[in-house]
Design an enzyme around this catalytic site. Structure first.
Site, PDB file in Angstrom:
ATOM      1  N   ASP A 193       0.880  -1.175   0.000  1.00 33.99           N
ATOM      2  CA  ASP A 193       0.000   0.000   0.000  1.00 33.99           C
ATOM      3  C   ASP A 193       0.923   1.233   0.000  1.00 33.99           C
ATOM      4  OD1 ASP A 193      -2.155   1.677  -0.037  1.00 33.99           O
ATOM      5  OD2 ASP A 193      -3.206   0.747   1.636  1.00 33.99           O
TER       6      ASP A 193
HETATM    7  C1  NOJ Z   1      -4.023   3.911   0.177  1.00 33.56           C
HETATM    8  C2  NOJ Z   1      -5.224   3.034   0.340  1.00 33.56           C
HETATM    9  O1  NOJ Z   1      -5.154   2.323   1.555  1.00 33.56           O
HETATM   10  C3  NOJ Z   1      -5.413   2.043  -0.802  1.00 33.56           C
HETATM   11  O2  NOJ Z   1      -6.648   1.406  -0.645  1.00 33.56           O
HETATM   12  C4  NOJ Z   1      -5.327   2.742  -2.123  1.00 33.56           C
HETATM   13  O3  NOJ Z   1      -5.554   1.833  -3.160  1.00 33.56           O
HETATM   14  C5  NOJ Z   1      -3.968   3.393  -2.222  1.00 33.56           C
HETATM   15  N1  NOJ Z   1      -3.827   4.384  -1.172  1.00 33.56           N
HETATM   16  C6  NOJ Z   1      -3.722   4.040  -3.579  1.00 33.56           C
HETATM   17  O4  NOJ Z   1      -4.443   5.186  -3.712  1.00 33.56           O
END
Ligand code: NOJ
Length: 715
Positions: free
Chosen positions: A263
């Site tokens: 993430d």
């Molecule tokens: C953080 C989030 O937790 C995740 O769900 C998301 O896909 C990513 N950022 C990318 O934006």
């Protein structure tokens, strides 16, 4: 034709390989393409060489952006390996559907699959090739803002939606209309302590296996091309360096051979978690655990080469990761056509086209849950309506994850009403803001209500109050909205409350004052039409809660498939020493599976084909269902099972099947379910997934609390 990606790999330098493992946002390229390196590039201490080796980009704005960046990139990348463009297309691209929690309340798997198909098509034409969806995290705590992005508290439902969404996005990965799916957040991101975003997860292996993992596995089994790690730790180990999760379970046990992505900066965060001293150790741990792409931090780029040179990790690990990434690019046809199906013209023609809006209206209508109705609904179109509240004419009802949706293309409640009745019959006033303490507009609200026959109050949370980093400890309607309800209820007029929000709210302080309550969630582009369809009876509501509405935040987590405890509280028995609160009930205000409609359904004559089930065989359950209302409607018949005595305690009930049955007024139908041994299985003390002989209770009903039941034995 497809590329021989091994040939490409053999020609790549180590720097070029490591570049494939980095993911950046488009702004890096926009600056570079203007010939100057400032901002993020400089701040991140990246030189231009890295930029032209980077493997992927997240969050492209539109087809035009994608085409511009890819063109420039292809001119600069030595091997002509195209970038792959990923984005958060969570509940629609530009045609926005209800937030996933809302969608899941439709209990309509094929409809949700259809919404993913539409999202994929619009996204593919707009330059996106991978979506960071579905999020399949199981949730039990409405304080956590991301419950809006989940499909609720039940493992079985989550798994069905995970599969449907992956299949909807990916289809056969056809260029014109499909994109790859990324199942997230692996694993158990939905169980942060106290519902506080990014907080610790500490759950038993049994809880992980039985409640949390199945939906990720369903997504993987459906063929998801990617999996994203979660921010949290489990048993002390962050997911982003958790080889038990990523290598043992995901790759070995489940056979996943797609791409694993971290993430956002979660490789970096291994340092804050306290499992890596610096970026070098973080990179080593994440790579060893099996994270292929590092999103938005640069520990791989800065350290992998020297880690290999120092013999601390093998180059084979990097080669494997690069091969997986190249293979995904290859599957998506990017080597043949780096622009894939992105087309400014086609994207404009397709996004929010009539056909997509029609499904958006259907999805929004199906997702709304009628929580209460004393008979005021459906509204009589001849009556005068005071439409009050911060959401009465609000177009920001798309939800916090609708990056590409446009409020100006969205239908507000007022606009929905105007499609049904002349404007002379509607008095619209705001009454108050969502979150301020200002009550000065109350007088307008009272004046409007006094002139009307019925009050419709459109209330809720601001979009930013849920979603990522949107945890709340107080989950009541914010600001002075409750006060507005109390004020207007003194007028003794029928009062319908429509709620726009991203989580189950605590509404105990006012629900008795409302004549009817419609939970509309954040319903998306066609929200206002769908609300009007339901309120005026052009649609019979059929949504069912996929997450319990707590009686009080003090009960949280409160969910239907809890354990019985050694001293269960039995209603009516006044024992102090039972598992209960002294001040509030154990039950939620509205349970999982609950939802009203304009028809009523009668359940009767539950029968089993046998009271005994032999191992490896199945039995059938039958019941009679009758629509005793005056309108055709859809009933969601739910089947729950309980293992009465096993080697470990089993939940008081677990959803194992359901059927949506449409019946005309007065119509009756025999409904049948098959129950097989698979549905009785659990993880025994040795970790085997199997059914244990003995007594089971089968119950059926229109929600998880009102049920008919019978018992049978597995022999
Ligand atoms: C953080 C989030 O937790 C995740 O769900 C998301 O896909 C990513 N950022 C990318 O934006």
């Amino acid at each position: 034709m497809s590329m021989n990606i091994k040939d490409i790999l053999n020609k790549m330098t180590i720097e070029e390989k490591i570049g494939q493992l980095l993911q950046l946002i488009p702004s890096f390229y926009k600056e570079a393409s203007e010939g100057e390196i400032t901002g993020p590039l400089k701040a991140a201490k990246l030189d231009e060489k890295i930029l032209w080796n980077t493997g992927s980009v997240l969050g492209i704005a539109n087809a035009e952006d994608m085409i511009e960046i890819q063109k420039k990139y292809m001119e600069n990348n030595r091997h002509k390996i195209p970038l792959i463009f990923m984005a958060d297309v969570i509940h629609g691209y530009r045609t926005i559907f209800p937030v996933p929690l809302g969608l899941s309340c439709s209990w309509n798997i094929s409809l949700v699959k259809k919404t993913a198909e539409i999202a994929a098509k619009e996204a593919a034409l707009s330059g996106v090739q991978v979506t960071f969806s579905p999020m399949v995290d199981l949730v039990r705590d409405p304080r956590w803002g991301r419950v809006m992005e989940s499909t609720g508290e039940d493992t079985y439902l989550n798994s069905l939606f995970a599969k449907a969404m992956v299949e909807g996005y990916q289809g056969n990965l056809n260029e014109e209309c499909n994109i790859a799916a990324c199942v997230k957040h692996f694993a158990a991101y939905g169980a942060p302590e106290g519902g506080r975003e990014y907080n610790t997860v500490d759950i038993s292996n049994r809880n992980l296996r039985e409640n949390h993992l199945p939906a990720y596995k369903a997504g993987v089994d459906a063929g998801a091309e990617m999996v994203m790690t979660s921010f949290n730790i489990i048993d002390g180990v962050p997911s982003t360096c958790n080889s038990k999760l990523l290598r043992d379970i995901l790759r070995s046990e489940w056979g996943f051979d797609g791409v694993v992505i971290s993430d956002w900066t979660s490789v970096d965060e291994l340092i804050n978690h306290g499992v890596a001293e610096d970026g070098r150790e973080a990179a080593k741990k994440a790579m060893e655990a099996g994270v292929d792409i590092e999103m938005m931090s640069i520990n791989y780029v800065n350290n992998l080469k020297s880690l290999i040179e120092d013999g601390e990790i093998s180059e084979k690990l990097i080669d494997d990761a690069v091969l997986r990434i190249l293979s995904l690019k290859n599957k998506l046809g990017l080597f043949e056509n780096p622009f894939r199906s992105s087309s400014i013209k086609e994207s404009e023609e397709t996004c929010c086209c009539e056909e997509h809006l029609k499904i958006a209206r259907e999805a929004a209508g199906s997702s709304m849950v009628l929580l209460k109705n004393d008979g005021v609904l459906p509204l009589n179109k001849e009556r005068k309506i005071a439409l009050i509240g911060p959401f009465a004419d609000e177009k920001n009802i798309l939800g916090p994850w609708s990056i590409y949706g446009k409020p100006e293309e969205t239908v507000s409640v007022l606009e929905g009403f105007l499609e049904k009745l002349p404007k002379e019959r509607i008095i619209r006033v705001k009454g108050c803001d969502v979150a301020s303490q200002d009550t000065s507009l109350f007088k307008d609200a009272i004046a409007a209500a006094e002139k009307a026959d019925v009050i419709v109050l459109a209330l809720g949370e601001e979009e930013s109050m849920s979603g990522e980093a949107g945890s709340r400890a107080d989950i009541r309607l914010p600001g002075v909205q409750e006060k507005l309800i109390h004020t207007l209820s003194k007028l003794n007029k029928p009062m319908v409350i429509v709620m726009f929000n991203g989580r189950p709210l605590e509404i105990t302080g006012w629900y008795q004052e409302a004549s009817a309550i419609l939970e509309a969630w954040f319903p998306g582009t066609e929200g206002g039409h769908a609300v009007a369809d339901i309120l005026f009876g052009d649609r019979n509501p059929s949504g069912r809660l996929s997450m319990s509405f707590p009686y009080s935040v003090g009960q949280v987590p409160v969910y239907y498939n809890h354990f019985n405890t050694g001293r269960p509280y039995v209603k009516g028995e006044n024992s102090r020493y039972s598992s209960k609160y002294l001040d509030i009930p154990n039950e939620p205000l509205y349970p999982f599976g609950y939802g009203l409609g304009y028809s009523e359904f009668e359940y009767s004559d539950l029968e089993l084909s046998s009271e005994y089930m032999s191992k490896g065989e199945s039995i059938r359950a039958f019941l009679m269902l009758k629509n005793i209302g005056e309108m055709e409607g859809i009933e969601t018949v739910q089947l729950y099972l309980r293992d009465v005595a096993a080697d470990v305690a089993r939940p008081v009930k677990e959803l194992k099947a359901f059927k949506q049955i449409r019946l005309k007024a007065g119509e009756e139908k025999r409904v049948e379910f098959e129950i097989d041994e698979e549905m009785l299985k659990y993880h025994d003390l040795q970790g085997n997934f199997k059914a244990q002989k003995g007594k089971f209770i089968l119950s059926v009903g229109g929600d998880s609390s009102k049920v008919l039941w019978k018992s049978f034995k597995l022999i």
